[in-house]
Design an enzyme around this catalytic site. Structure first.
Site, PDB file in Angstrom:
ATOM      1  N   MET A  34       0.858  -1.197   0.000  1.00  0.00           N
ATOM      2  CA  MET A  34       0.000   0.000   0.000  1.00  0.00           C
ATOM      3  C   MET A  34       0.891   1.242   0.000  1.00  0.00           C
ATOM      4  O   MET A  34       0.445   2.326   0.392  1.00  0.00           O
ATOM      5  CB  MET A  34      -0.938  -0.016   1.205  1.00  0.00           C
ATOM      6  N   LEU A  55       6.647   3.058   1.642  1.00  0.00           N
ATOM      7  CA  LEU A  55       7.613   1.957   1.706  1.00  0.00           C
ATOM      8  C   LEU A  55       8.654   2.169   2.800  1.00  0.00           C
ATOM      9  O   LEU A  55       9.095   3.289   3.054  1.00  0.00           O
ATOM     10  CB  LEU A  55       8.318   1.812   0.358  1.00  0.00           C
ATOM     11  N   GLY A  60      11.154  -2.983   5.426  1.00  0.00           N
ATOM     12  CA  GLY A  60      10.425  -4.263   5.396  1.00  0.00           C
ATOM     13  C   GLY A  60       9.977  -4.566   3.966  1.00  0.00           C
ATOM     14  O   GLY A  60      10.198  -5.669   3.447  1.00  0.00           O
ATOM     15  N   HIS A  61       9.350  -3.577   3.310  1.00  0.00           N
ATOM     16  CA  HIS A  61       8.928  -3.779   1.916  1.00  0.00           C
ATOM     17  C   HIS A  61      10.139  -4.074   1.019  1.00  0.00           C
ATOM     18  O   HIS A  61      10.083  -4.920   0.132  1.00  0.00           O
ATOM     19  CB  HIS A  61       8.248  -2.518   1.371  1.00  0.00           C
ATOM     20  N   GLN A 116     -10.194  -2.538   2.786  1.00  0.00           N
ATOM     21  CA  GLN A 116      -9.685  -3.191   4.001  1.00  0.00           C
ATOM     22  C   GLN A 116      -9.633  -2.253   5.200  1.00  0.00           C
ATOM     23  O   GLN A 116      -9.155  -2.630   6.259  1.00  0.00           O
ATOM     24  CB  GLN A 116      -8.339  -3.860   3.745  1.00  0.00           C
ATOM     25  N   GLY A 156       5.088  -9.809   4.354  1.00  0.00           N
ATOM     26  CA  GLY A 156       5.868  -9.742   5.586  1.00  0.00           C
ATOM     27  C   GLY A 156       5.222 -10.570   6.692  1.00  0.00           C
ATOM     28  O   GLY A 156       4.001 -10.545   6.868  1.00  0.00           O
ATOM     29  N   GLN A 157       6.062 -11.251   7.458  1.00  0.00           N
ATOM     30  CA  GLN A 157       5.579 -12.081   8.569  1.00  0.00           C
ATOM     31  C   GLN A 157       5.025 -11.223   9.709  1.00  0.00           C
ATOM     32  O   GLN A 157       4.335 -11.731  10.588  1.00  0.00           O
ATOM     33  CB  GLN A 157       6.731 -12.984   9.044  1.00  0.00           C
ATOM     34  N   ASP A 174       2.638  -9.331   9.461  1.00  0.00           N
ATOM     35  CA  ASP A 174       1.197  -9.525   9.294  1.00  0.00           C
ATOM     36  C   ASP A 174       0.917 -11.025   9.251  1.00  0.00           C
ATOM     37  O   ASP A 174       0.479 -11.571   8.225  1.00  0.00           O
ATOM     38  CB  ASP A 174       0.724  -8.833   8.016  1.00  0.00           C
ATOM     39  N   SER A 195       6.799  -0.457  10.108  1.00  0.00           N
ATOM     40  CA  SER A 195       5.408  -0.364   9.672  1.00  0.00           C
ATOM     41  C   SER A 195       5.206   0.999   9.046  1.00  0.00           C
ATOM     42  O   SER A 195       5.804   1.990   9.505  1.00  0.00           O
ATOM     43  CB  SER A 195       4.492  -0.508  10.893  1.00  0.00           C
TER      44      SER A 195
HETATM   45  O1  PAF Z   1       0.019  -5.762   3.730  1.00  0.00           O
HETATM   46  C1  PAF Z   1      -0.426  -4.846   3.004  1.00  0.00           C
HETATM   47  O2  PAF Z   1       0.232  -3.840   2.738  1.00  0.00           O
HETATM   48  C2  PAF Z   1      -1.819  -4.986   2.427  1.00  0.00           C
HETATM   49  O3  PAF Z   1      -2.685  -5.609   3.314  1.00  0.00           O
HETATM   50  C3  PAF Z   1      -1.841  -5.689   1.053  1.00  0.00           C
HETATM   51  C4  PAF Z   1      -1.368  -7.133   1.155  1.00  0.00           C
HETATM   52  C5  PAF Z   1      -0.944  -4.937   0.075  1.00  0.00           C
HETATM   53  C6  PAF Z   1      -3.263  -5.707   0.500  1.00  0.00           C
HETATM   54  O4  PAF Z   1      -3.753  -4.423   0.329  1.00  0.00           O
END
Ligand code: PAF
Length: 283
Positions: A30, A33, A36-37, A61, A148-149, A151, A186
């Site tokens: 999302m 960044l 982690g990303h 979401q 990522g773990q 989540d 995060s």
């Molecule tokens: O983990 C996230 O950033 C979001 O939940 C995802 C997997 C990109 C879905 O929108």
């Protein structure tokens, strides 16, 4: 790196790469960044010929009282970081490309989604995640997808979705990346003021305390959770949840016997943060 905004364009880029024999790695994000990303991108880069990153703040979401409007957005910065980390194609669709007028489908993964974040954020959260991830998999058709773990519940939900719907995608979970003081990275950490930022380290310290408890042989849930709770309490943090669950199906467990997921969520100042650890009893 190419930036594309339509399903047709991302599919064309993927088709072209496949015709050259490349495998496709997808890193769904999302944006906002952080390292982690970027660790997910590095894992995707090492294993695939084409790396696609999706950048889409998924409205479905977020609950009605959550931070959709405030969620940090800076596409220019994200594009720079993505390119430097080795992304080939940045797929950044507008909302109407993902959810066109009349969109009426939702994916619900039963069982795994009514506890932890599903209970605390509402079941709609994981329906939104499952729906957008299904769509991204349909749009990009990756061989591998990287998450990522941190989540942990999201990873389980996506693995179940992929299995139940026979999707030809390998879900790769990568370790949580932490700041030097242990705070899990995060996108929401940017909400923390200096005082909350300091207190937020209590989440990781609470997981450490639980781990020590288990290492010293006190494995019953009450003792493990009390050790973690004491650390949170000392930092003035009241968790939304702090629970021990099976890492495979999220059933609640009474004791750390085999690998056990300890998961925590808490509001720290203006930020809602989550973290987790797999605890293992000493042999
Ligand atoms: O983990 C996230 O950033 C979001 O939940 C995802 C997997 C990109 C879905 O929108």
């Amino acid at each position: 790196m190419r930036i594309v905004r339509t399903v047709a364009d991302v599919r064309a880029a993927v088709r072209d790469a496949r015709s050259r024999g490349a495998s496709i790695g997808l890193v769904p994000t999302m944006g906002a960044l952080h390292d982690g990303h970027l660790s997910l991108v590095r894992a995707a880069r090492a294993a695939n010929g084409l790396v696609v990153m999706s950048l889409f703040v998924n409205p479905t979401q977020f609950g009605p009282n959550e931070d959709l409007a405030a969620y940090p957005r800076d596409e220019e910065r994200d594009a720079r970081l993505a390119e430097d980390a080795g992304v080939d194609v940045l797929f950044a669709p507008p909302v109407a490309e993902v959810y066109p007028q009349g969109f009426a489908t939702s994916i619900h993964v039963a069982g795994l989604t009514d506890v932890l974040d599903g209970a605390s954020r509402g079941a709609g959260h994981f329906d939104g995640v499952a729906t957008v991830v299904t769509k991204l998999f349909q749009m990009v058709a990756p061989d591998d997808a990287y998450f990522g773990q941190k989540d942990a519940q999201q990873v389980l939900v996506i693995r179940r979705l992929v299995r139940d719907l026979d999707m030809p995608v390998t879900v790769v979970a990568c370790p949580t990346v932490r700041e030097p003081d242990g705070l899990a990275m995060s996108s929401r950490n940017v909400y923390l003021d200096p005082e909350s930022r300091e207190r937020a380290t209590a989440l990781n310290r609470a997981l450490d305390a639980a781990e020590r408890e288990v290492a010293e042989g006190r494995t019953d849930a009450a003792a493990v959770l009390a050790a973690a709770s004491a650390v949170l309490g000392a930092a003035g943090i009241e968790p939304e949840y702090l629970e021990l669950r099976s890492p495979d199906d999220l059933r609640e467990v009474a004791r750390v016997a085999g690998p056990t997921l300890l998961a925590v969520a808490a509001r720290v100042g203006p930020a809602r943060l989550i973290d987790n650890r797999i605890l293992e009893a000493a042999p």
